[in-house]
Design a protein around this motif. Structure first.
Motif, PDB file in Angstrom:
ATOM      1  N   MET A 229      -0.800   8.187   8.949  1.00 60.96           N
ATOM      2  CA  MET A 229      -1.920   8.047   8.445  1.00 60.96           C
ATOM      3  C   MET A 229      -2.593   9.226   9.653  1.00 60.96           C
ATOM      4  SD  MET A 229      -2.145   6.169   6.044  1.00 60.96           S
ATOM      5  CE  MET A 229      -1.210   7.222   5.145  1.00 60.96           C
TER       6      MET A 229
ATOM      7  N   ALA B  89       1.375   3.736  -2.773  1.00 60.99           N
ATOM      8  CA  ALA B  89       1.190   5.535  -2.549  1.00 60.99           C
ATOM      9  C   ALA B  89       2.074   6.439  -2.848  1.00 60.99           C
ATOM     10  CB  ALA B  89       0.232   5.357  -0.916  1.00 60.99           C
TER      11      ALA B  89
ATOM     12  N   GLU C 268       6.767   7.484   2.871  1.00 61.53           N
ATOM     13  CA  GLU C 268       5.952   6.123   2.942  1.00 61.53           C
ATOM     14  C   GLU C 268       6.936   5.204   2.675  1.00 61.53           C
ATOM     15  OE1 GLU C 268       1.736   8.087   2.031  1.00 61.53           O
ATOM     16  OE2 GLU C 268       2.530   8.199   0.268  1.00 61.53           O
TER      17      GLU C 268
ATOM     18  N   HIS D  91      -5.410  15.833  -5.511  1.00 60.08           N
ATOM     19  CA  HIS D  91      -5.483  16.074  -4.170  1.00 60.08           C
ATOM     20  C   HIS D  91      -4.747  16.764  -3.843  1.00 60.08           C
ATOM     21  CE1 HIS D  91      -8.271  12.409  -3.664  1.00 60.08           C
ATOM     22  NE2 HIS D  91      -8.471  12.589  -5.194  1.00 60.08           N
TER      23      HIS D  91
ATOM     24  N   HIS E 190      -7.806  15.059   5.245  1.00 60.65           N
ATOM     25  CA  HIS E 190      -9.246  14.851   4.663  1.00 60.65           C
ATOM     26  C   HIS E 190     -10.213  15.897   4.982  1.00 60.65           C
ATOM     27  CE1 HIS E 190      -7.765  12.187   1.539  1.00 60.65           C
ATOM     28  NE2 HIS E 190      -7.199  11.112   2.365  1.00 60.65           N
TER      29      HIS E 190
ATOM     30  N   LYS F 194     -16.298   9.976   4.387  1.00 60.92           N
ATOM     31  CA  LYS F 194     -15.004   8.770   3.766  1.00 60.92           C
ATOM     32  C   LYS F 194     -14.225   8.837   2.706  1.00 60.92           C
ATOM     33  CE  LYS F 194     -18.410   9.226  -0.496  1.00 60.92           C
ATOM     34  NZ  LYS F 194     -19.074   8.832  -1.103  1.00 60.92           N
TER      35      LYS F 194
ATOM     36  N   SER G  36     -10.995   6.949   5.264  1.00 60.19           N
ATOM     37  CA  SER G  36     -12.073   5.915   5.153  1.00 60.19           C
ATOM     38  C   SER G  36     -10.423   4.922   5.190  1.00 60.19           C
ATOM     39  CB  SER G  36     -12.739   4.918   4.827  1.00 60.19           C
ATOM     40  OG  SER G  36     -12.782   5.203   3.238  1.00 60.19           O
ATOM     41  N   HIS G  37     -10.168   5.478   4.841  1.00 60.39           N
ATOM     42  CA  HIS G  37      -8.494   4.224   3.603  1.00 60.39           C
ATOM     43  C   HIS G  37      -7.604   4.212   4.708  1.00 60.39           C
ATOM     44  CE1 HIS G  37      -4.992   3.247   2.153  1.00 60.39           C
ATOM     45  NE2 HIS G  37      -5.218   2.169   1.375  1.00 60.39           N
ATOM     46  N   ALA G  38      -7.614   6.218   5.163  1.00 63.04           N
ATOM     47  CA  ALA G  38      -5.992   6.606   5.920  1.00 63.04           C
ATOM     48  C   ALA G  38      -6.091   6.160   7.005  1.00 63.04           C
ATOM     49  CB  ALA G  38      -6.010   8.070   5.854  1.00 63.04           C
TER      50      ALA G  38
ATOM     51  N   ILE H  15      -8.196   3.366   8.084  1.00 65.12           N
ATOM     52  CA  ILE H  15      -7.970   1.396   8.248  1.00 65.12           C
ATOM     53  C   ILE H  15      -6.817   1.064   8.261  1.00 65.12           C
ATOM     54  CG2 ILE H  15      -8.101  -0.332   6.530  1.00 65.12           C
ATOM     55  CD1 ILE H  15     -11.031   1.153   5.887  1.00 65.12           C
ATOM     56  N   VAL H  16      -5.503   2.045   7.161  1.00 68.52           N
ATOM     57  CA  VAL H  16      -4.326   1.961   7.178  1.00 68.52           C
ATOM     58  C   VAL H  16      -3.580   2.269   9.231  1.00 68.52           C
ATOM     59  CG1 VAL H  16      -2.307   2.135   6.446  1.00 68.52           C
ATOM     60  CG2 VAL H  16      -4.019   1.820   4.857  1.00 68.52           C
TER      61      VAL H  16
ATOM     62  N   ASP I  53       0.715  -1.499   0.117  1.00 65.66           N
ATOM     63  CA  ASP I  53       0.044  -0.125   0.122  1.00 65.66           C
ATOM     64  C   ASP I  53       0.916   1.477   0.088  1.00 65.66           C
ATOM     65  OD1 ASP I  53      -2.610   1.113   0.424  1.00 65.66           O
ATOM     66  OD2 ASP I  53      -1.754   2.255   1.975  1.00 65.66           O
TER      67      ASP I  53
END
Length: 116
Positions: free
Chosen positions: A79, A19, A51, A33, A86, A95, A98-100, A102-103, A15
């Motif tokens: 994260m 990124a 990263e 972004h 965000h 939402k 959400s990825h950040a 979860i990570v 991941d």
């Protein structure tokens, strides 16, 4: 428990390689972004490098657990910053963070598995 940590470390490494590569290559979507985040472009490059290094630490942590612990903590902090960015800087819907999130959780699980 060792297998779970190795699997998580590989998933996280992939991941973060993805990124980080997007940032370092200045992919159009990433630049768009980054413009919404209102951070300087040089920071995108720095984050991409960190990263990739964090991904390397996750892989190295399979053999040297200290690397996984340090990488997990550093990447979790990043994260947390991504979640903040965000929601509060770019004013994205929750939402989008959400990825950040979860990570972030997965990074913390790796750290806790190695400290247990």
């Amino acid at each position: 428990m060792k297998i779970a940590s190795i699997v998580l470390q590989i998933i996280l490494a992939l991941d973060f390689i993805f990124a980080g590569t997007l940032k370092l290559s200045r992919a159009k979507m990433m630049v768009e972004h980054w413009n919404a985040y209102r951070y300087p472009k040089w920071l995108m490059f720095l984050v991409g490098i960190i990263e990739i290094l964090g991904a390397a630490g996750m892989i190295g942590g399979i053999w040297i657990p200290y690397f996984a612990i340090v990488s997990g903590i550093v990447l979790a902090i990043f994260m947390a910053g991504a979640i903040y960015t965000h929601i509060f800087r770019a004013h994205h819907p929750i939402k989008m963070a959400s990825h950040a999130f979860i990570v972030f959780v997965l990074c913390m699980i790796v750290v806790l598995l190695h400290l247990a």
